[in-house]
Design a protein around this motif. Structure first.
Motif, mmCIF file in Angstrom:
data_model
loop_
_atom_site.group_PDB
_atom_site.id
_atom_site.type_symbol
_atom_site.label_atom_id
_atom_site.label_comp_id
_atom_site.label_asym_id
_atom_site.label_seq_id
_atom_site.Cartn_x
_atom_site.Cartn_y
_atom_site.Cartn_z
ATOM 1 N N SER A 86 0.835 -1.199 0.000
ATOM 2 C CA SER A 86 0.000 0.000 0.000
ATOM 3 C C SER A 86 0.874 1.255 0.000
ATOM 4 C CB SER A 86 -1.004 -0.016 1.160
ATOM 5 O OG SER A 86 -0.387 0.302 2.365
ATOM 6 N N VAL A 94 -0.840 7.606 -6.375
ATOM 7 C CA VAL A 94 -1.305 8.904 -5.873
ATOM 8 C C VAL A 94 -0.204 9.943 -5.971
ATOM 9 C CG1 VAL A 94 -2.451 10.083 -3.980
ATOM 10 C CG2 VAL A 94 -2.831 7.661 -4.329
ATOM 11 N N VAL A 152 4.883 9.277 2.949
ATOM 12 C CA VAL A 152 3.492 9.408 2.509
ATOM 13 C C VAL A 152 3.053 10.871 2.602
ATOM 14 C CG1 VAL A 152 1.111 8.846 3.103
ATOM 15 C CG2 VAL A 152 2.841 7.054 3.086
ATOM 16 N N LEU A 201 1.988 12.783 -0.739
ATOM 17 C CA LEU A 201 0.561 13.081 -0.790
ATOM 18 C C LEU A 201 0.294 14.522 -0.374
ATOM 19 C CD1 LEU A 201 -1.095 9.844 0.615
ATOM 20 C CD2 LEU A 201 -0.722 10.536 -1.738
ATOM 21 N N VAL A 255 -7.026 12.468 -2.628
ATOM 22 C CA VAL A 255 -5.811 12.543 -1.819
ATOM 23 C C VAL A 255 -6.079 12.001 -0.416
ATOM 24 C CG1 VAL A 255 -4.018 14.043 -0.912
ATOM 25 C CG2 VAL A 255 -5.023 14.549 -3.134
ATOM 26 N N GLY A 313 -5.899 8.423 -0.482
ATOM 27 C CA GLY A 313 -4.516 7.954 -0.542
ATOM 28 C C GLY A 313 -3.894 7.847 0.848
ATOM 29 N N TYR A 314 -4.078 8.883 1.675
ATOM 30 C CA TYR A 314 -3.582 8.843 3.061
ATOM 31 C C TYR A 314 -4.173 7.635 3.787
ATOM 32 C CZ TYR A 314 -1.581 13.627 3.330
ATOM 33 O OH TYR A 314 -0.816 14.744 3.190
ATOM 34 N N ARG A 334 -5.508 4.844 2.623
ATOM 35 C CA ARG A 334 -5.137 3.518 2.108
ATOM 36 C C ARG A 334 -3.715 3.123 2.465
ATOM 37 N NH1 ARG A 334 -7.979 4.975 -3.215
ATOM 38 N NH2 ARG A 334 -10.111 4.360 -2.767
ATOM 39 N N THR A 335 -2.837 4.113 2.701
ATOM 40 C CA THR A 335 -1.469 3.761 3.090
ATOM 41 C C THR A 335 -1.385 3.477 4.581
ATOM 42 O OG1 THR A 335 -0.981 6.085 3.419
ATOM 43 C CG2 THR A 335 -0.333 5.118 1.306
ATOM 44 N N GLY A 336 -2.517 3.534 5.267
ATOM 45 C CA GLY A 336 -2.506 3.295 6.702
ATOM 46 C C GLY A 336 -2.045 4.512 7.491
ATOM 47 N N HIS A 337 -2.020 5.692 6.841
ATOM 48 C CA HIS A 337 -1.679 6.935 7.534
ATOM 49 C C HIS A 337 -2.788 7.962 7.328
ATOM 50 C CE1 HIS A 337 2.580 5.819 8.243
ATOM 51 N NE2 HIS A 337 2.406 5.118 7.145
ATOM 52 N N LEU A 363 -5.137 11.025 7.486
ATOM 53 C CA LEU A 363 -4.804 12.371 7.950
ATOM 54 C C LEU A 363 -5.801 12.807 9.015
ATOM 55 C CD1 LEU A 363 -2.873 14.784 7.407
ATOM 56 C CD2 LEU A 363 -4.633 15.678 5.872
#
Lengths: 209, 209
Positions: A48, A56, A179, A183, B130, B133-134, B136-139, B141
């Motif tokens: 991911s 992204v 990230v 992003l 966006v 995207g945050y 899905r990367t496990g971060h 916002l």
């Protein structure tokens, strides 16, 4: 899990996963037979991250590989590591070549703001390239505006660093910085479009403000 | 001037100029014989705009063509025109597809900030992509950070609009808005890298702040 389950859970097609394995963006799984490997949560998570950076963030594979190498490398201090990782991420749209006057202006801004980064920081040249772009289109960016942009961005950078406070694990911090940097550029661009519409409407004729 | 001089003065190679002519990014010159055309200052200026959009801004040819169509179209009000032009400029790095929760969050932010743009504004979906995207990367916002980014960007948008004050001509305003929007994203990204280094150094262990 097998590669099929890894694909299903990550939403990344099997051929793409195999491509990432070949390119070294994803660690090989543990071999369970000559043709089969087992993957774990670490693979899911790395997938991911790779996807965020490519889809992204729009980074080319070579840049993703470099960023991941820094994430995986044995580390000295978090600050040094963060610096190396962020240097590897190319900010978008800075292909123009700056001239002496643009470089001098970028270096002066860095000095005036007390940003004291090392003089060969690629971001200084990146800034100079953008300033050259403004100048060459016949719309040079005035000094007052450059300083006001720098002030707003200092506020952004404080938020950037604050977002990393919530994590203790070094791995997590680095991943979060990667990230957030990639992003974050897209986030700022999207927010800016929206805030511009609003600001433009406020200033349209027939309104008080 | 002939095409050779146009090339020399603009720094754009002749084959590239011919490509722009074929693609309709540059107006044809005035024909002086069957095989020769004469170009003027307007061509020089348009060339530098096209170059800024493609080289520095990284826009694909189709997007450049759309932006230029808006710049050349007969106009209603500056505000409406600005909106149409800015909508045509795709912010970079927003290929991910947002889900319902991301869209709802983006719309809520727009409402909370009083940005009241139209609900199908492509920038709202860009923002949602966006945020996805945050996530899905496990971060994901955090809300506090999103709001603080939005505040910083409102300051950026005020500078954006102020940079257009110095011009009276509608053509100039539009061209300035296009250049400033595309190059501005790159400017903010470059400044952010520099300000991040500084902020990270300030917070490194062994310092007071």
């Amino acid at each position: 899990m097998r590669i099929a389950e890894l694909s299903e859970r990550s939403g990344v097609p099997v051929p793409t996963i195999k491509y990432y394995l070949r390119e070294g963006l994803l660690h090989r799984g543990e071999l369970t037979s000559r043709n089969q490997a087992r993957y774990g949560e670490a693979h899911l998570r790395r997938l991911s991250l790779v996807r965020a950076l490519t889809d992204v963030g729009g980074l080319p594979v070579a840049a993703v590989r470099e960023v991941l190498a820094h994430v995986d490398a044995p580390r000295s201090s978090t600050h040094n590591l963060l610096g190396r990782v962020l240097d590897a991420i190319p900010p978008a749209g800075q292909d123009g070549s700056p001239e002496e006057e643009d470089l001098a202006r970028a270096q002066e801004l860095v000095r005036d703001r007390g940003w004291n980064c090392h003089p060969d920081d690629p971001a200084v040249e990146g800034l100079a390239a953008v300033l050259a772009g403004y100048r060459r289109t016949g719309h040079p960016l005035g000094e007052e505006y450059l300083v006001r942009y720098a002030e707003a961005v200092e506020q952004v950078a404080r938020v950037d660093l604050d977002t990393l406070r919530d994590t203790e694990e070094l791995d997590e911090i680095i991943e979060g910085a990667v990230v957030g940097t990639v992003l974050g550029d897209a986030l700022l661009a999207a927010l800016r479009r929206l805030a511009q519409s609003r600001e433009s409407a406020l200033r349209a004729p027939g309104r008080e403000n």
